[in-house]
Design a protein around this motif. Structure first.
Motif, mmCIF file in Angstrom:
data_model
loop_
_atom_site.group_PDB
_atom_site.id
_atom_site.type_symbol
_atom_site.label_atom_id
_atom_site.label_comp_id
_atom_site.label_asym_id
_atom_site.label_seq_id
_atom_site.Cartn_x
_atom_site.Cartn_y
_atom_site.Cartn_z
ATOM 1 N N GLU A 4 -0.156 -1.023 -18.089
ATOM 2 C CA GLU A 4 -0.273 -0.282 -16.874
ATOM 3 C C GLU A 4 -0.539 -1.469 -15.730
ATOM 4 O O GLU A 4 -1.099 -2.376 -16.058
ATOM 5 N N ASP A 5 0.180 -1.083 -14.600
ATOM 6 C CA ASP A 5 -0.209 -1.977 -13.680
ATOM 7 C C ASP A 5 -1.065 -1.240 -12.557
ATOM 8 O O ASP A 5 -0.926 0.125 -12.522
ATOM 9 N N TYR A 6 -1.785 -2.127 -11.786
ATOM 10 C CA TYR A 6 -2.629 -1.429 -10.876
ATOM 11 C C TYR A 6 -2.241 -2.093 -9.414
ATOM 12 O O TYR A 6 -3.034 -1.680 -8.157
ATOM 13 N N THR A 7 -2.006 -3.248 -9.428
ATOM 14 C CA THR A 7 -1.530 -3.838 -8.023
ATOM 15 C C THR A 7 -0.001 -4.428 -8.023
ATOM 16 O O THR A 7 0.597 -4.521 -9.262
ATOM 17 N N GLU A 52 0.810 -1.076 -0.108
ATOM 18 C CA GLU A 52 -0.271 0.051 -0.035
ATOM 19 C C GLU A 52 0.850 1.262 0.026
ATOM 20 O O GLU A 52 0.777 2.197 -0.715
ATOM 21 N N ALA A 102 -4.356 9.748 -7.782
ATOM 22 C CA ALA A 102 -2.985 9.362 -7.458
ATOM 23 C C ALA A 102 -2.692 8.830 -6.120
ATOM 24 O O ALA A 102 -1.784 9.361 -5.394
ATOM 25 N N MET A 103 -3.543 8.016 -5.532
ATOM 26 C CA MET A 103 -3.377 7.420 -4.343
ATOM 27 C C MET A 103 -3.822 5.909 -4.187
ATOM 28 O O MET A 103 -4.392 5.510 -5.197
ATOM 29 N N SER A 104 -3.375 5.228 -3.185
ATOM 30 C CA SER A 104 -4.025 3.635 -2.987
ATOM 31 C C SER A 104 -5.329 4.103 -2.347
ATOM 32 O O SER A 104 -5.787 5.250 -2.079
ATOM 33 N N ARG A 161 2.316 11.444 -10.382
ATOM 34 C CA ARG A 161 1.273 12.365 -10.712
ATOM 35 C C ARG A 161 2.126 13.674 -10.524
ATOM 36 O O ARG A 161 1.925 14.580 -11.458
ATOM 37 N N GLN A 189 -5.567 5.584 -9.473
ATOM 38 C CA GLN A 189 -4.320 5.882 -10.089
ATOM 39 C C GLN A 189 -3.960 7.204 -10.893
ATOM 40 O O GLN A 189 -2.779 7.639 -10.676
ATOM 41 N N GLN A 190 -4.634 7.365 -11.836
ATOM 42 C CA GLN A 190 -4.692 8.530 -12.619
ATOM 43 C C GLN A 190 -5.271 9.777 -12.132
ATOM 44 O O GLN A 190 -4.872 10.983 -12.323
ATOM 45 N N ILE A 205 2.433 1.611 -3.728
ATOM 46 C CA ILE A 205 1.586 1.982 -4.615
ATOM 47 C C ILE A 205 1.258 3.608 -4.046
ATOM 48 O O ILE A 205 1.005 4.556 -5.280
ATOM 49 N N ASN A 206 0.923 3.800 -3.113
ATOM 50 C CA ASN A 206 0.537 5.415 -2.678
ATOM 51 C C ASN A 206 1.651 6.191 -3.088
ATOM 52 O O ASN A 206 1.410 7.367 -3.764
ATOM 53 N N ARG A 215 2.188 6.454 -6.984
ATOM 54 C CA ARG A 215 1.076 7.104 -7.637
ATOM 55 C C ARG A 215 1.352 8.833 -7.819
ATOM 56 O O ARG A 215 1.177 9.546 -8.353
ATOM 57 N N ALA A 216 1.569 9.085 -6.419
ATOM 58 C CA ALA A 216 1.720 10.543 -5.776
ATOM 59 C C ALA A 216 2.912 10.997 -6.445
ATOM 60 O O ALA A 216 2.903 11.931 -7.179
ATOM 61 N N TYR A 227 6.658 -1.758 -11.755
ATOM 62 C CA TYR A 227 5.194 -1.186 -11.895
ATOM 63 C C TYR A 227 5.029 -0.068 -12.597
ATOM 64 O O TYR A 227 5.934 1.201 -12.397
ATOM 65 N N TYR A 228 4.233 -0.277 -13.695
ATOM 66 C CA TYR A 228 4.406 0.698 -14.773
ATOM 67 C C TYR A 228 2.940 1.729 -14.335
ATOM 68 O O TYR A 228 1.900 1.260 -14.196
ATOM 69 N N ILE A 229 3.269 3.031 -14.720
ATOM 70 C CA ILE A 229 2.108 4.018 -14.625
ATOM 71 C C ILE A 229 2.243 4.914 -15.679
ATOM 72 O O ILE A 229 3.230 5.449 -16.045
ATOM 73 N N SER A 230 1.072 5.460 -16.446
ATOM 74 C CA SER A 230 0.895 6.105 -17.478
ATOM 75 C C SER A 230 0.162 7.332 -16.974
ATOM 76 O O SER A 230 -1.018 7.345 -16.209
ATOM 77 N N HIS A 231 0.476 8.500 -17.612
ATOM 78 C CA HIS A 231 -0.437 9.678 -17.144
ATOM 79 C C HIS A 231 -0.465 10.753 -18.502
ATOM 80 O O HIS A 231 0.693 10.712 -19.195
#
Lengths: 498, 146
Positions: A110-113, A41, B81-83, A52, B77-78, A44-45, A48-49, A122-126
């Motif tokens: 894209e990964d979500y978990t 957790e 941007a948090m869990s 972003r 996620q988008q 991921i948090n 993501r932050a 862990y891949y993220i696209s914005h």
């Protein structure tokens, strides 16, 4: 094996081990899951932050400088340490960080978990909006450090749980020993009590209330058992003593009845002989008186008279034994010591020098009721028997006078008695002959050496005075006669009042 | 005979085209006559984290589209941007400490569309293909594209 599995210690340990075996894996799995979820957790948090933030930073770039600054931003992102892939896709054109190789450049999904794909990235696209069109920012975050932290923490958890299990087992061992030890001690004590050692005190010294109470109750039971046992032992001893006493009394009663029967028989015979002897003696004496002094018949008649006297004397002794004598003197109160000393004076004149006669008076002033001559006869007869038993090797005759209050002989009534004891250091009496010594005409001497009436006469005299005679003899050690004679009533009362 | 084969082939191609996953695009939507013209990504994030966002003095009303799980993952996620736990904590924190309003939630696309239609200040997100079925809705911007 069955005995072992039934023991308290093993059962307690089994319960603890079963609980630990069931709980420890559950605990490990639960804690591991919490650790894993927590780390994932957080990962991921943060990714993501962060992604972003980077996207927002790129969106804020001036359009003129976008091309130049975008690469620098991607380099800065990669240099942060966690990002292993950074890319901006602008239509067909792709801008990469200059530091990393084009990892996953093809088309990373894209990964979500956490751990979704095996590449451990862990891949993220914005979408990054630009003034004229949108570009896509793609970042790849390394999952390996987080995975390693999860595994390291899980190892620590495993170690902690292992330590917990080890300490729990140690504590369980100690506790089971603490609980089981008093029980084992109690069991050993109970075994000893059960095997007959009832004086073993049950002491387990346990601080556990239930065990202490069990010990207390068992100890009370043991004490009751000991008390009952002692009471039973005492009752058995009393019963045996009572039985012994009964047998003794029965034997003495039989002996007494036999003596009485013999006395009755002997007394009847003695009376008849006395009736026969009286005219013989009378007429022989008259004939002797009428004969001149020079007559040759005088010597013969003299022998007849002497024999008649001896026969009368014998008859008198038989009658004395059977207590049918009609020549008893009237009863008087006399001091016991006087007739005893008179008898001893006579005795000292006839005993040989190798026999010592000792007299001890331990109680002065003992007075009896009866004929003192009888006492003299008793002492004389007993001492005569004693010196005849020692005439070959010599020895010592000891005559003792004493007084006793309630001597403890069952045939005697309670009261004060004068005690006359005659003991010798002779050969002793044969145990087989001991029950018969007071019977008339019973003798162990050679024919012609004794009539067998001495002790019978003594027995008759003592019985006639309300007393008792006992005998104790040991082979090679001598014989002791004890004569108990009741003291004069007036004196006895005076002594009791004193 | 040839014509029948062509028809069957065309039907198969049609079926394959239906089954082939189309490219997905997530868009930010409002009612067609909404006063909202544009929102940057930071404002969108603020909006869905419960921070009051005013347009012409009127607060915007965020509607969280929970019609699909995948949509929820993309939202977390988008957009914010948090869990999931962090987002829940953040919303609770804003509601309890700041007195903000939590975004309302809609369990279906129909419900999202209805709420958007009911409130000109409502803002939500949905697949671009769903917007095509609702002519009263307007796309503000693309949030994410597959």
């Amino acid at each position: 094996m069955v005995r072992l599995t039934h023991s308290l210690w093993v059962r307690m340990m089994s319960v603890v081990l079963i609980i630990l075996a069931a709980l420890a894996p559950l605990l490990y799995l639960g804690v591991s899951r919490i650790v894993e979820d927590g780390y994932q957790e957080r990962f991921i948090n943060s990714v993501r932050a962060y992604s972003r933030l980077v996207a927002d930073q790129l969106e804020a770039l001036d359009a003129a400088e976008f091309e130049r600054r975008a690469g620098a931003v991607l380099d800065g992102v990669v240099l942060s340490g966690q990002v292993v892939f950074a890319q901006i896709v602008d239509g067909e054109r792709k801008i990469h960080s200059s530091i990393t190789p084009a990892l996953g450049a093809a088309s990373p999904r894209e990964d979500y978990t956490f751990g979704q794909s095996p590449d451990q990235v862990y891949y993220i696209s914005h979408q990054v909006r630009r003034p004229d069109h949108a570009v896509v920012l793609r970042l790849g975050f390394d999952e390996i450090p987080t995975s390693e932290r999860i595994r390291a923490t899980q190892r620590h958890v495993l170690l902690a749980i292992g330590g917990f299990v080890a300490v729990s087992i140690g504590l369980a061992l100690w506790l089971s020993a603490v609980i089981a030890r008093p029980m084992v001690l109690l069991q050993e004590s109970a075994k000893r009590v059960a095997s007959g050692d009832v004086h073993v005190q049950l002491q387990s010294h346990s601080s556990i209330r239930e065990v202490a109470e069990l010990n207390l109750h068992l100890e009370r039971m043991r004490q009751e058992l000991v008390g009952t046992n002692e009471q039973l032992t005492r009752e058995i001893a009393e019963r045996e003593a009572s039985e012994h006493k009964r047998l003794t009394l029965e034997r003495r009663l039989l002996h007494r009845e036999r003596i009485v029967a013999l006395g009755t028989l002997a007394g009847g015979v003695a009376h008849e002989i006395n009736n026969i002897i009286t005219p013989i003696l009378l007429y022989a004496q008259m004939a002797l008186d009428e004969l001149p002094a020079s007559s040759d018949l005088r010597a013969d008649l003299q022998r007849v008279v002497e024999s008649a006297h001896r026969a009368r004397n014998l008859v008198w002794r038989i009658l004395t034994f059977s207590r049918q004598s009609d020549t008893q003197a009237p009863s008087t109160v006399f001091a016991l010591r006087a007739p005893v000393e008179d008898a001893l004076a006579l005795l000292r004149a006839i005993v040989p020098t190798n026999i010592e006669v000792v007299f001890r008076c331990e109680a002065e002033g003992v007075q009896l009721t009866g004929d003192p001559n009888f006492v003299q006869q008793v002492v004389f007869n007993l001492c005569t028997n004693a010196h005849q038993a020692m005439r070959r090797d010599g020895g010592r005759i000891t005559v003792t006078l004493a007084a006793e209050e309630d001597p403890g002989e069952p045939q005697l009534r309670p009261g004060r008695y004068g005690v006359l004891e005659v003991s010798d250091t002779g050969e002793g009496i044969d145990p087989a002959a001991l029950p018969h010594i007071f019977e008339p005409f019973f003798t162990t001497r050679e024919v012609g050496e004794g009539t067998g009436l001495g002790l019978s006469v003594v027995h008759g005299i003592v019985e006639s005075m309300g007393g008792l005679i006992t005998v104790r003899s040991a082979s090679k050690l001598g014989t002791t006669f004890r004569v108990y004679l009741p003291v004069a009533v007036a004196l006895s009362n005076a002594a009791g009042a004193a | 005979m040839i014509a029948r084969r062509i028809i069957v082939l065309l039907l198969l191609l049609g079926a394959l085209a239906e089954a082939w996953p189309a490219a997905q695009t997530l868009v930010l939507v409002v009612r067609r006559d909404s006063p909202v013209t544009d929102l940057d990504s930071v404002t969108v994030r603020k909006l869905f984290l419960g921070v009051p966002v005013l347009i012409n003095g009127t607060p915007l009303r965020p509607i969280r589209n929970r019609s699909e799980p995948h949509l929820d993952e993309i939202f977390l996620q988008q957009i914010v941007a948090m869990s999931q736990p962090s987002y829940d904590r953040q919303i609770l924190n804003g509601v309890n400490r700041q007195g903000w309003l939590a975004p309302s939630e809609a369990a279906s696309v129909t419900r999202v569309a209805a709420e958007l239609n009911a409130n000109p200040n409502a803002v939500s997100f949905m697949w671009e293909r769903d917007v095509a079925h609702n002519p009263n809705l307007r796309v503000l911007r693309v949030l994410w594209s597959d």
